[in-house]
Design a protein around this motif. Structure first.
Motif, PDB file in Angstrom:
ATOM      1  N   PHE A   1      -7.796 -10.395  -1.844  1.00 34.42           N
ATOM      2  CA  PHE A   1      -6.628 -11.016  -1.209  1.00 34.42           C
ATOM      3  C   PHE A   1      -6.771 -11.046   0.312  1.00 34.42           C
ATOM      4  O   PHE A   1      -6.316 -11.976   0.971  1.00 34.42           O
ATOM      5  CB  PHE A   1      -5.373 -10.227  -1.607  1.00 34.42           C
TER       6      PHE A   1
ATOM      7  N   MET B   1      -7.640 -13.454  -8.539  1.00 34.43           N
ATOM      8  CA  MET B   1      -7.818 -12.027  -8.281  1.00 34.43           C
ATOM      9  C   MET B   1      -9.120 -11.589  -8.951  1.00 34.43           C
ATOM     10  O   MET B   1      -9.667 -12.299  -9.803  1.00 34.43           O
ATOM     11  CB  MET B   1      -6.628 -11.239  -8.841  1.00 34.43           C
TER      12      MET B   1
ATOM     13  N   SER C   1      -1.370  -4.811  -6.938  1.00 31.39           N
ATOM     14  CA  SER C   1      -1.202  -5.540  -8.187  1.00 31.39           C
ATOM     15  C   SER C   1      -2.032  -4.809  -9.238  1.00 31.39           C
ATOM     16  O   SER C   1      -3.075  -4.234  -8.918  1.00 31.39           O
ATOM     17  CB  SER C   1      -1.735  -6.974  -8.043  1.00 31.39           C
TER      18      SER C   1
ATOM     19  N   ASN D   1      -0.134 -17.261  -6.510  1.00 31.84           N
ATOM     20  CA  ASN D   1       0.602 -16.046  -6.157  1.00 31.84           C
ATOM     21  C   ASN D   1       2.089 -16.332  -6.303  1.00 31.84           C
ATOM     22  O   ASN D   1       2.496 -17.481  -6.332  1.00 31.84           O
ATOM     23  CB  ASN D   1       0.287 -15.642  -4.702  1.00 31.84           C
TER      24      ASN D   1
ATOM     25  N   THR E   1       5.041 -14.129  -2.051  1.00 24.95           N
ATOM     26  CA  THR E   1       3.741 -13.824  -1.450  1.00 24.95           C
ATOM     27  C   THR E   1       3.139 -15.065  -0.789  1.00 24.95           C
ATOM     28  O   THR E   1       2.504 -14.975   0.268  1.00 24.95           O
ATOM     29  CB  THR E   1       2.808 -13.208  -2.516  1.00 24.95           C
TER      30      THR E   1
ATOM     31  N   GLY F   1      -1.130  -4.678   0.582  1.00 31.14           N
ATOM     32  CA  GLY F   1      -1.861  -5.893   0.933  1.00 31.14           C
ATOM     33  C   GLY F   1      -0.967  -7.002   1.446  1.00 31.14           C
ATOM     34  O   GLY F   1      -1.393  -7.838   2.244  1.00 31.14           O
ATOM     35  N   THR F   2       0.277  -7.048   0.975  1.00 30.64           N
ATOM     36  CA  THR F   2       1.175  -8.115   1.422  1.00 30.64           C
ATOM     37  C   THR F   2       1.702  -7.803   2.827  1.00 30.64           C
ATOM     38  O   THR F   2       1.647  -6.660   3.278  1.00 30.64           O
ATOM     39  CB  THR F   2       2.358  -8.310   0.450  1.00 30.64           C
TER      40      THR F   2
HETATM   41  C1  TK8 Z   1      -1.662  -7.959  -2.336  1.00 38.08           C
HETATM   42  C2  TK8 Z   1      -2.200  -8.497  -3.655  1.00 38.08           C
HETATM   43  C3  TK8 Z   1      -1.714  -9.897  -3.935  1.00 38.08           C
HETATM   44  C4  TK8 Z   1      -2.185 -10.376  -5.302  1.00 38.08           C
HETATM   45  C5  TK8 Z   1      -3.456 -11.164  -5.070  1.00 38.08           C
HETATM   46  O1  TK8 Z   1      -2.345  -6.796  -2.023  1.00 38.08           O
HETATM   47  O2  TK8 Z   1      -4.493 -10.564  -4.826  1.00 38.08           O
HETATM   48  O3  TK8 Z   1      -3.401 -12.390  -5.147  1.00 38.08           O
HETATM   49  O4  TK8 Z   1      -1.240 -11.197  -5.914  1.00 38.08           O
HETATM   50  O5  TK8 Z   1      -0.371  -9.995  -3.753  1.00 38.08           O
HETATM   51  O6  TK8 Z   1      -1.865  -7.598  -4.703  1.00 38.08           O
END
Ligand code: TK8
Length: 334
Positions: free
Chosen positions: A198, A177, A96, A215, A219, A39-40
């Motif tokens: 995210f 999240m 995560s 975050n 990130t 995701g990042t």
């Molecule tokens: C990236 C996520 C992200 C997490 C969030 O895929 O959703 O805020 O901290 O960094 O895993």
């Protein structure tokens, strides 16, 4: 999974170089392809870790395993990528742990506020018995869990005002999240939390659907949140691991020698990636400040005010997570 555009990355900051690959070529039958999604974005430490993983696996399989990297949630957010692993349309991802709590309730341990006082304690837990138990526990439902990396300590950003005390959070719309403990944390602190994927976050911040988010520094920077958030507070309120997952359907087709190669590579990626992320925090804070973001560091007394206010969260989740597990982590922190 199609139709999503990759989250945009900024230019990657200076990072520790990717190490040379150690170890001999592993001989086994067959040719394999791994699509590895995260995701990042491409400018984060996680992606740098994946580049190391790719290098290890390709070199040590002598090219018989090819790894292709998909950063920036272009193949889906954490939850979508995990379902793609389960159905066998994607080979690897490293989400995560927090969005997976509905699947693996014990992961909620990692969402408890202020549980890991230092990165060393996090390492002890992830690389010790508890971390191994959690990997075993996550190796069901079409998934094989083969290692830990980290997202890191979470920090609060927002577009409204400087935050130095829980009172400043009154009514602040904070994206969390998709995780019930995080919702509880922000409600308990007095904010107005909204869970969201995210992959939707940048746009939600830009359009003012939410005022803030939280975050780790790396990130925040690699997702360009500083472009839509003027204030950041170093709260360190939760430590978030990344768990390295493989599709069971893919895993079961791999010869044992290649399975071991992936385990070794995941371990090395995890160590390197944690090192990269940690070594960059000061530089990133400086870069964010230079870009015009106001960075607030808290005094120990100010941190304590957040810790005291959020303490009831432990009582709410102790039974579900298991008091013994929490006590074990506390013991590791002594
Ligand atoms: C990236 C996520 C992200 C997490 C969030 O895929 O959703 O805020 O901290 O960094 O895993």
């Amino acid at each position: 999974l199609l139709g999503l555009t990759a989250l945009q990355a900024n230019a990657a900051p200076e990072m520790p170089p990717i190490p040379d690959v150690q170890g001999d070529v592993v001989q086994a039958d067959g040719d394999f392809k791994i699509k590895f999604s995260i995701g990042t974005t491409q400018s984060g430490a996680q992606y740098r870790g994946l580049e190391y993983f790719e290098k290890i696996v390709e070199q040590r399989s002598d090219g018989h395993i090819q790894v292709e990297l998909f950063p920036g949630a272009q193949l889906g957010d954490d939850l979508q990528a995990v379902s793609a692993l389960q159905s066998g349309t994607l080979e690897m991802t490293a989400p995560s742990t927090s969005p997976l709590v509905s699947m693996f309730p014990k992961f909620a341990l990692f969402d408890l506020p202020f549980l890991f006082p230092t990165p060393d304690v996090a390492d002890q837990v992830l690389d010790g018995d508890i971390g191994q138990q959690m990997l075993d526990e996550a190796s069901t439902n079409g998934l094989v869990a083969i290692g830990w990396a980290e997202n890191g300590y979470r920090q609060l950003t927002n577009s409204r005002q400087e935050v130095t005390a829980p009172e400043d959070l009154e009514g602040l719309k904070v994206r969390t999240m998709q995780n019930p403990i995080h919702l509880d944390i922000w409600r308990t602190l007095g904010a107005n939390p909204t869970p969201m994927s995210f992959a939707e976050l940048f746009t939600a911040l830009e359009q003012g659907v939410v005022d803030g988010q939280e975050n780790p520094w790396i990130t925040i920077q690699s997702s360009r949140f500083n472009e839509v958030q003027d204030y950041a507070t170093e709260t360190n309120h939760v430590y978030t691991p990344f768990i390295t997952l493989v599709s069971e359907r893919f895993w079961s087709r791999l010869p044992a020698e290649y399975q071991q190669l992936l385990r070794d590579a995941a371990q090395q990626m995890g160590e390197y990636e944690r090192h990269v992320g940690r070594s960059m925090n000061d530089q990133i804070k400086q870069d964010l400040a230079d870009s015009g973001m106001q960075i607030t560091e808290l005094t120990p007394e100010q941190v304590k005010a957040f810790q005291d206010k959020v303490a009831p969260v432990y009582d709410n989740w102790r039974d579900q997570i298991g008091g013994e597990l929490i006590d074990q982590v506390r013991a590791a922190s002594q």
